[in-house]
Design a protein around this motif. Sequence first.
Motif, PDB file in Angstrom:
ATOM      1  N   SER A 143       0.834  -1.215  -0.122  1.00  0.00           N
ATOM      2  CA  SER A 143      -0.184   0.033   0.247  1.00  0.00           C
ATOM      3  C   SER A 143       0.775   1.179   0.343  1.00  0.00           C
ATOM      4  CB  SER A 143      -0.943  -0.295   1.515  1.00  0.00           C
ATOM      5  OG  SER A 143      -2.351  -1.234   1.171  1.00  0.00           O
ATOM      6  N   MET A 144       0.455   1.988  -1.359  1.00  0.00           N
ATOM      7  CA  MET A 144       1.060   3.881  -1.164  1.00  0.00           C
ATOM      8  C   MET A 144       0.368   4.144  -0.917  1.00  0.00           C
ATOM      9  SD  MET A 144       2.193   2.885  -5.048  1.00  0.00           S
ATOM     10  CE  MET A 144       1.164   0.652  -4.670  1.00  0.00           C
ATOM     11  N   LEU A 145       0.940   4.611   1.176  1.00  0.00           N
ATOM     12  CA  LEU A 145      -0.293   5.404   1.739  1.00  0.00           C
ATOM     13  C   LEU A 145       0.286   6.897   1.477  1.00  0.00           C
ATOM     14  CD1 LEU A 145       0.299   3.002   4.796  1.00  0.00           C
ATOM     15  CD2 LEU A 145      -2.197   3.105   3.089  1.00  0.00           C
ATOM     16  N   ASN A 146      -0.535   7.748   2.039  1.00  0.00           N
ATOM     17  CA  ASN A 146      -0.693   9.019   1.744  1.00  0.00           C
ATOM     18  C   ASN A 146       0.369   9.042   0.579  1.00  0.00           C
ATOM     19  OD1 ASN A 146      -0.688   9.256   5.312  1.00  0.00           O
ATOM     20  ND2 ASN A 146       0.787   8.654   5.035  1.00  0.00           N
ATOM     21  N   SER A 147      -0.063   9.458  -0.707  1.00  0.00           N
ATOM     22  CA  SER A 147      -0.480   9.463  -1.511  1.00  0.00           C
ATOM     23  C   SER A 147      -0.561  10.490  -1.552  1.00  0.00           C
ATOM     24  CB  SER A 147      -0.683   8.678  -2.519  1.00  0.00           C
ATOM     25  OG  SER A 147      -0.032   7.162  -2.583  1.00  0.00           O
ATOM     26  N   GLN A 148      -0.104  12.069  -2.279  1.00  0.00           N
ATOM     27  CA  GLN A 148      -0.232  13.168  -1.851  1.00  0.00           C
ATOM     28  C   GLN A 148      -0.812  13.873  -3.606  1.00  0.00           C
ATOM     29  OE1 GLN A 148       2.811  15.946  -0.516  1.00  0.00           O
ATOM     30  NE2 GLN A 148       2.913  15.335   1.574  1.00  0.00           N
ATOM     31  N   VAL A 149      -2.674  14.745  -3.646  1.00  0.00           N
ATOM     32  CA  VAL A 149      -2.534  15.410  -4.729  1.00  0.00           C
ATOM     33  C   VAL A 149      -2.744  16.789  -4.211  1.00  0.00           C
ATOM     34  CG1 VAL A 149      -4.808  16.072  -5.494  1.00  0.00           C
ATOM     35  CG2 VAL A 149      -4.618  13.758  -4.509  1.00  0.00           C
ATOM     36  N   ARG A 150      -1.690  17.970  -5.153  1.00  0.00           N
ATOM     37  CA  ARG A 150      -0.735  19.132  -4.654  1.00  0.00           C
ATOM     38  C   ARG A 150      -2.034  19.858  -6.150  1.00  0.00           C
ATOM     39  NH1 ARG A 150       2.484  19.701  -0.708  1.00  0.00           N
ATOM     40  NH2 ARG A 150       2.907  19.018   0.351  1.00  0.00           N
ATOM     41  N   ARG A 151      -2.068  20.859  -5.870  1.00  0.00           N
ATOM     42  CA  ARG A 151      -2.694  21.980  -6.782  1.00  0.00           C
ATOM     43  C   ARG A 151      -0.930  23.007  -7.464  1.00  0.00           C
ATOM     44  NH1 ARG A 151      -2.600  27.161  -7.179  1.00  0.00           N
ATOM     45  NH2 ARG A 151      -4.446  28.090  -7.881  1.00  0.00           N
ATOM     46  N   ILE A 152      -0.843  23.665  -8.322  1.00  0.00           N
ATOM     47  CA  ILE A 152      -0.140  24.234  -8.350  1.00  0.00           C
ATOM     48  C   ILE A 152      -0.707  25.124 -10.161  1.00  0.00           C
ATOM     49  CG2 ILE A 152       1.870  22.648  -8.200  1.00  0.00           C
ATOM     50  CD1 ILE A 152       2.181  22.131 -11.625  1.00  0.00           C
ATOM     51  N   ASN A 153      -0.237  26.274 -10.385  1.00  0.00           N
ATOM     52  CA  ASN A 153      -0.613  27.017 -10.701  1.00  0.00           C
ATOM     53  C   ASN A 153      -0.473  26.711 -12.720  1.00  0.00           C
ATOM     54  OD1 ASN A 153      -0.948  28.952  -9.530  1.00  0.00           O
ATOM     55  ND2 ASN A 153       0.561  29.728  -9.619  1.00  0.00           N
ATOM     56  N   THR A 154      -1.948  26.792 -13.625  1.00  0.00           N
ATOM     57  CA  THR A 154      -1.458  26.542 -14.985  1.00  0.00           C
ATOM     58  C   THR A 154      -0.574  27.155 -15.825  1.00  0.00           C
ATOM     59  OG1 THR A 154      -4.289  26.223 -15.122  1.00  0.00           O
ATOM     60  CG2 THR A 154      -2.612  26.445 -17.129  1.00  0.00           C
ATOM     61  N   GLY A 155       0.455  26.222 -16.052  1.00  0.00           N
ATOM     62  CA  GLY A 155       1.579  26.275 -17.091  1.00  0.00           C
ATOM     63  C   GLY A 155       2.724  26.122 -15.869  1.00  0.00           C
ATOM     64  N   GLN A 156       3.145  25.716 -15.006  1.00  0.00           N
ATOM     65  CA  GLN A 156       3.412  25.066 -14.399  1.00  0.00           C
ATOM     66  C   GLN A 156       4.042  23.400 -14.101  1.00  0.00           C
ATOM     67  OE1 GLN A 156       2.761  26.576  -9.992  1.00  0.00           O
ATOM     68  NE2 GLN A 156       4.352  28.446 -10.161  1.00  0.00           N
ATOM     69  N   SER A 157       4.837  23.297 -13.288  1.00  0.00           N
ATOM     70  CA  SER A 157       4.963  21.622 -14.265  1.00  0.00           C
ATOM     71  C   SER A 157       4.870  21.103 -12.727  1.00  0.00           C
ATOM     72  CB  SER A 157       6.851  21.413 -14.233  1.00  0.00           C
ATOM     73  OG  SER A 157       6.778  20.347 -14.483  1.00  0.00           O
ATOM     74  N   CYS A 158       3.894  19.479 -12.575  1.00  0.00           N
ATOM     75  CA  CYS A 158       4.777  19.195 -11.490  1.00  0.00           C
ATOM     76  C   CYS A 158       6.151  18.648 -10.943  1.00  0.00           C
ATOM     77  CB  CYS A 158       3.749  17.531 -11.891  1.00  0.00           C
ATOM     78  SG  CYS A 158       2.058  18.061 -11.517  1.00  0.00           S
ATOM     79  N   ASN A 159       7.096  18.777 -12.267  1.00  0.00           N
ATOM     80  CA  ASN A 159       7.992  18.307 -11.453  1.00  0.00           C
ATOM     81  C   ASN A 159       8.806  19.160 -10.869  1.00  0.00           C
ATOM     82  OD1 ASN A 159       7.076  16.323 -13.431  1.00  0.00           O
ATOM     83  ND2 ASN A 159       8.219  16.410 -14.793  1.00  0.00           N
ATOM     84  N   ASN A 160       8.807  19.881 -10.822  1.00  0.00           N
ATOM     85  CA  ASN A 160      10.102  21.134 -10.073  1.00  0.00           C
ATOM     86  C   ASN A 160       8.935  21.865  -8.992  1.00  0.00           C
ATOM     87  OD1 ASN A 160       8.495  22.775 -12.164  1.00  0.00           O
ATOM     88  ND2 ASN A 160      10.930  22.231 -13.604  1.00  0.00           N
TER      89      ASN A 160
END
Length: 314
Positions: free
Chosen positions: A156-173
Amino acid sequence: MKRLILLFSLTAVPLTQVIALECSINNAPLLDFGSKDPFVGGSVTANTPIQWSCSRNFFEVFFGLNSSFTMCLYVGTDNNGDVFPRNMTSITPGSSIPFNVYPSPAGSTVIQPNTDAIAVPVSFSGFQPSSGTTTAFGIAPGPMPSSVLAEVHDTSMLNSQVRRINTGQSCNNTVGTLLTTYTLDATIEIPDQCRITANDLDFGTQSTPLAQTDSNTFIDVRCTNASPFTVGLSNGLHASGGSRRMSDGSNFVSYGLFQDSARNVDWDNTTNRKSDVGLGTGTSIMMTVFGRVPADPLAVPGDYTDTVTVDVEF
């Protein structure tokens, strides 16, 4: 004259208290790799839908806040805190199957707890909530480890997160704002399994009158690690009175199959199955079959054959 004085106060509420973007994962995503034969090479793949929904309150709609953004779905570590690779483990200690989670079936980038997420564009129309489904992909590379046990392996991969960033930004950095957490599960079943390879038993070319002749061959048995098994040999196609026989089409020559080099312990498919090897190891186990043709002064010249079925019970 009396006066009525009315007092009221106006309290300024910080904007951060009334902005309440809410997002959630609405299902229990599971990477189910199914049942995998440990002796068949190649990777095993799985995928699972992740259903999400987001909503805004009056103030966000009124002030035009969060009308569009990117939602980043990260995946937490496995039960042991690992990512490279993650592992599905069995109830019995010591057996694990490596795998990982990816944002695409190509499997080029591993989703981590804080980078390389699944990027989901979210947009709103007025007060209407926004929802949809994205997909996580799992790959368990082959071949399976030889130490793998015939059990269900999971994590089980617990505490997997969902986060918000602005459009145009990258989830990777970009870390972004935490919206919610969820759990991603993964499972695979390894069944008891055996593979067997049998080699011909050749008594060679003999002269008449036929003298006693010995020969031996090998059976290669590979069974799942720690799986108990026994090996039986059938009586062949031409047996008579409990004795195996080879035939040239019209004549017969008797022979026997044994578990020991002294030819004292018969090897059959019922009471004298071979079981002293005990448990599978996940790798090949070589078993010797000892054959004997007894002396037969009445044997007729010819090419004699028989077919014996090797049976593995596990």
